[in-house]
Design a protein around this motif. Structure first.
Motif, short mmCIF file in Angstrom:
data_model
loop_
_atom_site.label_atom_id
_atom_site.label_comp_id
_atom_site.label_asym_id
_atom_site.label_seq_id
_atom_site.Cartn_x
_atom_site.Cartn_y
_atom_site.Cartn_z
N THR A 26 7.67 9.64 27.20
CA THR A 26 7.15 10.07 25.90
C THR A 26 8.26 10.53 24.98
O THR A 26 8.27 10.22 23.78
N ALA A 29 10.21 7.56 23.77
CA ALA A 29 9.40 6.82 22.78
C ALA A 29 9.43 7.56 21.44
O ALA A 29 9.53 6.93 20.38
N THR A 30 9.34 8.89 21.50
CA THR A 30 9.34 9.68 20.26
C THR A 30 10.68 9.55 19.53
O THR A 30 10.72 9.33 18.31
N LEU A 52 12.72 7.10 19.72
CA LEU A 52 12.75 5.72 19.22
C LEU A 52 11.98 5.62 17.91
O LEU A 52 12.46 5.07 16.91
N LEU A 53 10.77 6.20 17.89
CA LEU A 53 9.91 6.12 16.70
C LEU A 53 10.50 6.91 15.53
O LEU A 53 10.23 6.60 14.37
N LEU A 54 11.30 7.93 15.83
CA LEU A 54 11.90 8.72 14.75
C LEU A 54 13.24 8.14 14.30
O LEU A 54 13.96 8.76 13.52
N GLY A 55 13.57 6.94 14.81
CA GLY A 55 14.79 6.27 14.34
C GLY A 55 16.06 6.78 14.98
O GLY A 55 17.15 6.57 14.46
N PRO A 102 18.74 3.32 17.98
CA PRO A 102 18.91 1.98 17.40
C PRO A 102 18.77 0.89 18.46
O PRO A 102 19.29 1.03 19.57
N PHE A 103 18.04 -0.15 18.09
CA PHE A 103 17.80 -1.31 18.96
C PHE A 103 17.07 -0.93 20.26
O PHE A 103 17.07 -1.67 21.22
N ALA A 104 16.49 0.26 20.31
CA ALA A 104 15.71 0.71 21.46
C ALA A 104 16.53 0.70 22.74
O ALA A 104 16.00 0.57 23.84
N TYR A 151 15.66 3.58 25.23
CA TYR A 151 14.30 3.40 25.70
C TYR A 151 14.23 2.29 26.75
O TYR A 151 13.63 2.46 27.82
N ILE A 152 14.85 1.16 26.46
CA ILE A 152 14.76 0.02 27.37
C ILE A 152 15.58 0.27 28.64
O ILE A 152 15.14 -0.05 29.74
N VAL A 181 8.99 -1.20 15.86
CA VAL A 181 10.17 -0.35 15.84
C VAL A 181 11.30 -0.98 16.67
O VAL A 181 12.47 -0.65 16.48
N SER A 217 14.69 -0.01 13.54
CA SER A 217 14.54 1.36 14.05
C SER A 217 14.00 2.32 12.99
O SER A 217 13.53 3.40 13.34
N ALA A 225 9.06 2.96 12.02
CA ALA A 225 8.04 3.99 12.25
C ALA A 225 8.28 5.21 11.37
O ALA A 225 7.34 5.80 10.84
N SER A 226 9.55 5.60 11.21
CA SER A 226 9.80 6.82 10.43
C SER A 226 9.46 6.61 8.96
O SER A 226 8.93 7.51 8.31
N VAL A 275 4.67 4.37 23.86
CA VAL A 275 5.07 4.33 22.45
C VAL A 275 3.84 4.53 21.56
O VAL A 275 3.86 5.32 20.61
N ALA A 287 2.65 8.27 21.65
CA ALA A 287 3.53 9.15 20.87
C ALA A 287 3.36 8.89 19.38
O ALA A 287 3.29 9.82 18.57
N MET A 313 1.99 11.52 16.41
CA MET A 313 2.78 11.82 15.22
C MET A 313 2.10 11.36 13.94
O MET A 313 2.18 12.02 12.90
#
Lengths: 288, 288
Positions: free
Chosen positions: A259, A262-263, A265-268, A271-273, A276-277, B191, B195, B198-199, B233, B236, B240
């Motif tokens: 989580t 993921a958060t 990642l979603l908040l930028g 970069p390029f995940a 996460y990956i 995302v 990147s 989402a933000s 993802v 989360a 948000m």
């Protein structure tokens, strides 16, 4: 504002635009019967195991708390800190309400990592706590968690919690501790007992981030106390609290790291995940 | 601002301080091979099954989309709307890019629920879309989802998306559609590909809520497109986005309802955790 923590290994930087730092919460006998029993016997094997497991699960810093009935913290806390530092290189968060045990643990930390910066958990806005803890934080060059509560208890509004945070920072500066070494905890309380508990906390987090710019921790799992399916609540609360400004929560890394990644990642902040990956692949591998 | 939707059953109210309304996304052939094949044969059995299953899983409104290659929407969309309305009483969100199919489906809806208010998904800020869709929304007294994109595509900044939302609301009002019947979708993009996706979306959501006060939907699962462990993802992102102002997301209710209920609870919209605990008990019961 950047807080840098260090033990014997690499330094860990905590700052608003960096990825979230996970402080592992599991070296704590509260609610963990087996660990409590081992600690009461002076057995630190589980401390070692938990240190390794949490770092493997992605914890960046380890909280060390040995406080429980029947335990002599004065003697056991420095031993537990030494055990953790001998086992892993990540920074340590020394968690105690006992100033003498804190001093002893800080001394052990300084012996093993003379250039280190541990995190002290915690001081409050209560006068006796400020006067007992802040001189030690200053003497040992540590960083400190400031809980937004004072002699009147835990304020029920976000503005009052901000005011306590301001006072802790001022008092810390008075002791020669720069504000970037103060991390604020806006106090997550059980939402099952008070439906405003989490929203007041989130609002306080936003205020502290906006007004003081400081780094923020949170014991996010407290919010779900007493509820069924606690992980759903913890994960939603973590996502919202990170969005609001928390950037070094105290967590069970094995449970909530996906989580948190993921958060970020979603908040930028990924970069390029990549992070996460990579973490996903490592989890897959460790399951095989 | 309150948007009220209604089919043949009870009305559903969407407003900032009410619990989040779940729009079920599963009656949609995109990425669902079995449903696509059934629809291509004019078989609506799966539409019926999906309608029942989604309402059982906690969907408050059902999106109905039958758009796919080889399907005559003009004939099938009204049939699918009729099937859903014959099966369950919850409000319907008529989802099509084809204005003629939209008119036919709206007519069917009006026949079966003369006092009803369906939701039309969607209009954009593109001139031809505004002129094709808004007159139908006005004629049938529907509500409408406005996507924050226009002739220039999807704006890359939150401020530009707000500007598109403003224009859609103005144009709707010009056609006699009150602003409380416009729901804005700030567009969740993948995302993994960008990147900032989402933000920027979350920031646009906050702006639309603050500046226009409107209700907001979002296809939150798009954010995780192409990533592993998509549910982490999505959950989360939902937490948000609800914190930021989304209050009627389009979702797979069976997957994300626990997260949405936890989020409402944490935001103080579920006194004494009544809804959260009741839903938990129902899930436990349905597993036995």
């Amino acid at each position: 504002v950047e807080t840098t923590l260090r033990s014997t290994g690499e330094a860990v930087a905590i700052a608003p635009d960096l990825p979230t730092v996970l402080i592992g919460e599991r070296i704590n006998p509260t609610g963990r019967r087996r660990l409590a029993a081992a600690l009461a016997e002076g057995n630190l094997d589980l401390v070692r195991t938990e240190a390794e497991a949490q770092v493997a699960a992605g914890a960046d810093v380890l909280d060390v708390n040995v406080g429980a009935a029947g335990i002599d913290e004065m003697s056991l806390l420095p031993q537990a800190v030494r055990t953790v530092m001998d086992t892993v290189g990540v920074p340590v968060c020394i968690d105690t309400a006992n100033p003498q045990a804190l001093r002893a643990a800080l001394r052990t930390h300084a012996e093993l990592a003379p250039e280190g910066t541990p995190l002290v958990n915690s001081v409050t806005g209560e006068e006796p706590r400020l006067n007992a803890v802040l001189p030690l934080v200053a003497e040992f060059g540590a960083a400190v968690v400031g809980l937004t509560m004072d002699d009147g208890g835990i304020p029920s509004t976000a503005e009052e919690r901000l005011a306590v945070a301001c006072r802790i920072v001022e008092r810390a500066e008075g002791f020669g501790i720069p504000r970037h070494r103060v991390i604020i905890d806006c106090l997550a309380l059980a939402v099952g007992a008070d439906s405003a508990a989490a929203s007041v906390c989130l609002q306080a987090v936003r205020l502290v981030r906006e007004e003081l710019g400081l780094n923020l921790t949170l014991g996010a799992s407290n919010a779900s106390f007493g509820l069924p399916d606690r992980d759903a609540v913890s994960c939603a609360f973590l996502a919202m609290s990170i969005q609001s400004g928390v950037n070094c929560p105290i967590v069970d890394a094995a449970k909530v790291r996906p989580t948190i990644l993921a958060t970020d990642l979603l908040l930028g902040r990924d970069p390029f995940a990549r992070r996460y990956i990579r973490a996903y692949r490592e989890r897959q591998k460790s399951r095989q």
